[in-house]
Motif scaffolding. Structure first.
Motif, short mmCIF file in Angstrom:
data_model
loop_
_atom_site.label_atom_id
_atom_site.label_comp_id
_atom_site.label_asym_id
_atom_site.label_seq_id
_atom_site.Cartn_x
_atom_site.Cartn_y
_atom_site.Cartn_z
N GLN A 287 64.62 32.79 69.02
CA GLN A 287 63.81 33.63 69.91
C GLN A 287 63.93 33.20 71.37
OE1 GLN A 287 59.66 33.81 68.80
NE2 GLN A 287 59.17 35.38 70.31
N ARG A 288 64.46 32.03 71.62
CA ARG A 288 64.46 31.49 72.98
C ARG A 288 65.45 32.22 73.90
NH1 ARG A 288 62.35 25.63 73.41
NH2 ARG A 288 60.93 25.64 71.63
N ASP A 289 65.10 32.22 75.17
CA ASP A 289 65.95 32.86 76.18
C ASP A 289 66.27 34.30 75.77
OD1 ASP A 289 67.36 33.10 78.53
OD2 ASP A 289 69.19 32.20 77.73
N PHE A 290 65.24 34.99 75.26
CA PHE A 290 65.37 36.40 74.84
C PHE A 290 66.49 36.58 73.81
CE2 PHE A 290 63.67 36.31 79.15
CZ PHE A 290 62.48 36.99 78.98
N GLY A 291 66.65 35.60 72.94
CA GLY A 291 67.64 35.69 71.88
C GLY A 291 69.03 35.24 72.28
N ARG A 292 69.16 34.67 73.49
CA ARG A 292 70.49 34.28 73.96
C ARG A 292 70.79 32.80 73.75
NH1 ARG A 292 68.85 37.81 78.33
NH2 ARG A 292 68.27 35.97 79.56
N TYR A 293 69.89 32.08 73.13
CA TYR A 293 70.11 30.64 72.88
C TYR A 293 71.39 30.47 72.04
CZ TYR A 293 68.99 25.80 71.46
OH TYR A 293 69.00 24.44 71.23
N GLY A 294 72.28 29.62 72.50
CA GLY A 294 73.50 29.32 71.75
C GLY A 294 74.54 30.43 71.74
N GLU A 295 74.40 31.44 72.61
CA GLU A 295 75.34 32.57 72.55
C GLU A 295 76.74 32.19 73.01
OE1 GLU A 295 74.07 35.80 74.98
OE2 GLU A 295 74.25 34.71 76.88
N ARG A 296 76.87 31.08 73.75
CA ARG A 296 78.19 30.65 74.22
C ARG A 296 78.85 29.65 73.27
NH1 ARG A 296 75.24 31.24 79.01
NH2 ARG A 296 76.18 32.69 80.51
N TRP A 297 78.22 29.36 72.16
CA TRP A 297 78.81 28.44 71.20
C TRP A 297 80.06 29.06 70.57
CZ3 TRP A 297 73.90 26.64 68.01
CH2 TRP A 297 73.11 25.82 68.84
N HIS A 298 80.98 28.20 70.14
CA HIS A 298 82.17 28.68 69.42
C HIS A 298 81.77 29.30 68.08
CE1 HIS A 298 84.95 27.05 72.32
NE2 HIS A 298 84.40 25.85 72.23
N HIS A 299 80.69 28.79 67.51
CA HIS A 299 80.16 29.32 66.24
C HIS A 299 78.71 29.75 66.48
CE1 HIS A 299 83.62 27.69 63.99
NE2 HIS A 299 83.53 26.67 64.85
N PRO A 300 78.48 30.97 66.96
CA PRO A 300 77.12 31.42 67.28
C PRO A 300 76.30 31.71 66.02
CG PRO A 300 78.68 33.20 67.65
CD PRO A 300 79.50 32.00 67.28
N VAL A 301 75.73 30.65 65.44
CA VAL A 301 75.07 30.75 64.14
C VAL A 301 73.75 31.52 64.19
CG1 VAL A 301 76.13 28.64 63.26
CG2 VAL A 301 73.94 28.51 64.49
N LEU A 302 73.23 31.79 65.39
CA LEU A 302 71.95 32.48 65.48
C LEU A 302 72.09 34.00 65.46
CD1 LEU A 302 70.12 30.20 68.07
CD2 LEU A 302 69.95 30.19 65.59
N GLY A 303 73.31 34.49 65.51
CA GLY A 303 73.53 35.91 65.26
C GLY A 303 73.49 36.84 66.45
N GLY A 304 73.17 36.35 67.64
CA GLY A 304 73.18 37.22 68.81
C GLY A 304 71.79 37.66 69.23
#
Length: 416
Positions: A287-304
């Motif tokens: 939920q953090r950063d309006f759902g953008r947490y980890g969006e730049r990861w090579h493996h974006p496990v949070l789904g976008g």
């Protein structure tokens, strides 16, 4: 009155056209009024004219005005973005206490309007009633509700009053005692496990919630309830279970469902409309950063950014509450900092199964407890326990303490 997003649902709601701020009869006693107002001003830094008007008003719990005059506001319990809560006590003519109730007053929320702009029953009340009817004992009970239909419409929910306060209050008491006595006393592990199991049972009921018990046809599909603001201030401590086989600790009661939603993974609103709901430091990574947490990861496990929230959202917030109990962290500051720092550590996180705590251990608590908390707080939601697993693991953790209590009658004391 209709229920938002539940076609065909209709409830009979007590409605009044009077102002909710009509003065209560007890305020005719000037000395009593001045004494209470003076105490509230000293104790509540957020006390102001609006809170005072609420505190000095009628309860509107009883239909007969004379009967209603037996209720007096005896304390102000809290104030938030959406309203305020006070404790009302019913006295007989001799001053004997007959009953207590917590009254939550809130403005009509734009979210609770139907497509034609008419008010609907608060989702909070609908979900709590359904959970209660389903047999969940770990929610703060709603006794009654009333709608004030005026220039500025308001709701009053009449809730069961719980005398032990909140988890937040409990943590503050231990912190204050430790500071005063220069010690490191912690909350007993037996109570932590029992609270964990109470949370797990609430989570299970939220997962399997159906609305048929309140006369509403449940929508098709796998629907569940999300709380979205599950923090220590919103968790009350009720009386101990009546079951003599259970340790006589206060029971966890999840309260303040004002941001809660009934949804599914296929719901187009989930999570687009709810990114701002809740308290930032208590938000799970997804939920953090309006759902953008980890969006730049090579493996974006949070789904976008628009990936729907699942029950793993609830599991994470439960883990954060239990971590706070164990570490006497009242505002989730430790976990918030860990999660913020972890976003730049993708490779390290992957090596540790997306655990932000990376092998959490405590010199005060067992490895079974710390391991379960670590699992609940994993950044990748798919690696957190599901509600069924959480019930089983907390039941196993609590078992050795309940067994000892049944055999000896002894249990570590919780200092309330």
């Amino acid at each position: 009155m209709k229920v938002r997003d539940l076609p065909g649902a209709n409830f009979r709601i007590a409605t009044t056209y009077n102002s909710p701020y009509d003065r209560a009869k007890w305020t005719h006693d000037g000395e009593k009024t001045r004494r209470r107002v003076r105490r509230w001003r000293q104790e509540k830094e957020w006390y102001d004219g609006r809170v005072e008007a609420f505190a000095l008003s009628r309860s509107y719990l009883e239909l007969e005005r004379e009967e209603d005059s037996m209720w007096e506001c005896t304390d102000i319990l809290g104030r938030g973005a959406f309203g305020m809560v006070g404790k009302w006590t019913k006295f007989d003519k001799t001053g004997r206490v007959l009953d207590d109730v917590a009254i939550k007053q809130s403005d009509l929320d734009d979210r609770e309007l139907d497509e034609e702009g008419r008010p609907t029953v608060p989702t909070e009340a609908v979900l709590v009633k359904a959970l209660m009817n389903q047999g969940c004992r770990n929610v703060a009970k709603v006794r009654e509700m009333r709608f004030f239909d005026g220039d500025r419409p308001k709701w009053r929910l009449y809730l069961e009053y719980y005398r032990y306060g909140t988890l937040h209050d409990l943590i503050q008491k231990y912190r204050a005692r430790n500071k005063r006595n220069r010690q490191e006393e912690r909350i007993p592990e037996a109570f932590v496990w029992q609270a964990f199991h109470d949370f797990a049972q609430a989570c299970y009921h939220m997962k399997v919630l159906r609305l048929d018990s309140i006369g509403v046809r449940s929508p098709r599909g796998d629907h569940f309830a999300l709380h979205l603001d599950l923090k220590a201030e919103n968790v009350l401590l009720g009386d101990a279970p009546a079951n003599q086989k259970s340790i006589p600790y206060p029971t966890v009661k999840v309260a303040d469902w004002g941001m809660a939603e009934y949804t599914s993974l296929d719901d187009s609103r989930n999570s687009k409309r709810w990114k701002k709901y809740g308290t930032i430091v208590w938000m799970p990574p997804e939920q953090r950063d309006f759902g953008r947490y980890g969006e730049r990861w090579h493996h974006p496990v949070l789904g976008g950014a628009n990936h729907p929230y699942s029950m793993k959202h609830v599991v994470w917030q439960i883990g954060a509450n239990i971590y706070g109990l164990m570490n006497l962290d009242i505002y989730n500051e430790d976990i918030n900092e860990v999660i913020n720092n972890a976003e730049g550590m993708e490779n390290t996180l992957r090596k540790h199964g997306y655990s932000a705590l990376m092998g959490y251990r405590s010199r005060f608590y067992s490895s079974e407890l710390t391991s379960l908390v670590e699992d609940c707080l994993r950044i990748d939601p798919s690696r957190r326990p599901n509600p069924y697993e959480l019930v089983g693991r907390t039941q196993d953790g609590l078992a050795r303490y309940t067994e000892k209590y049944r055999q000896t009658g002894d249990h570590p004391k919780l200092k309330l």
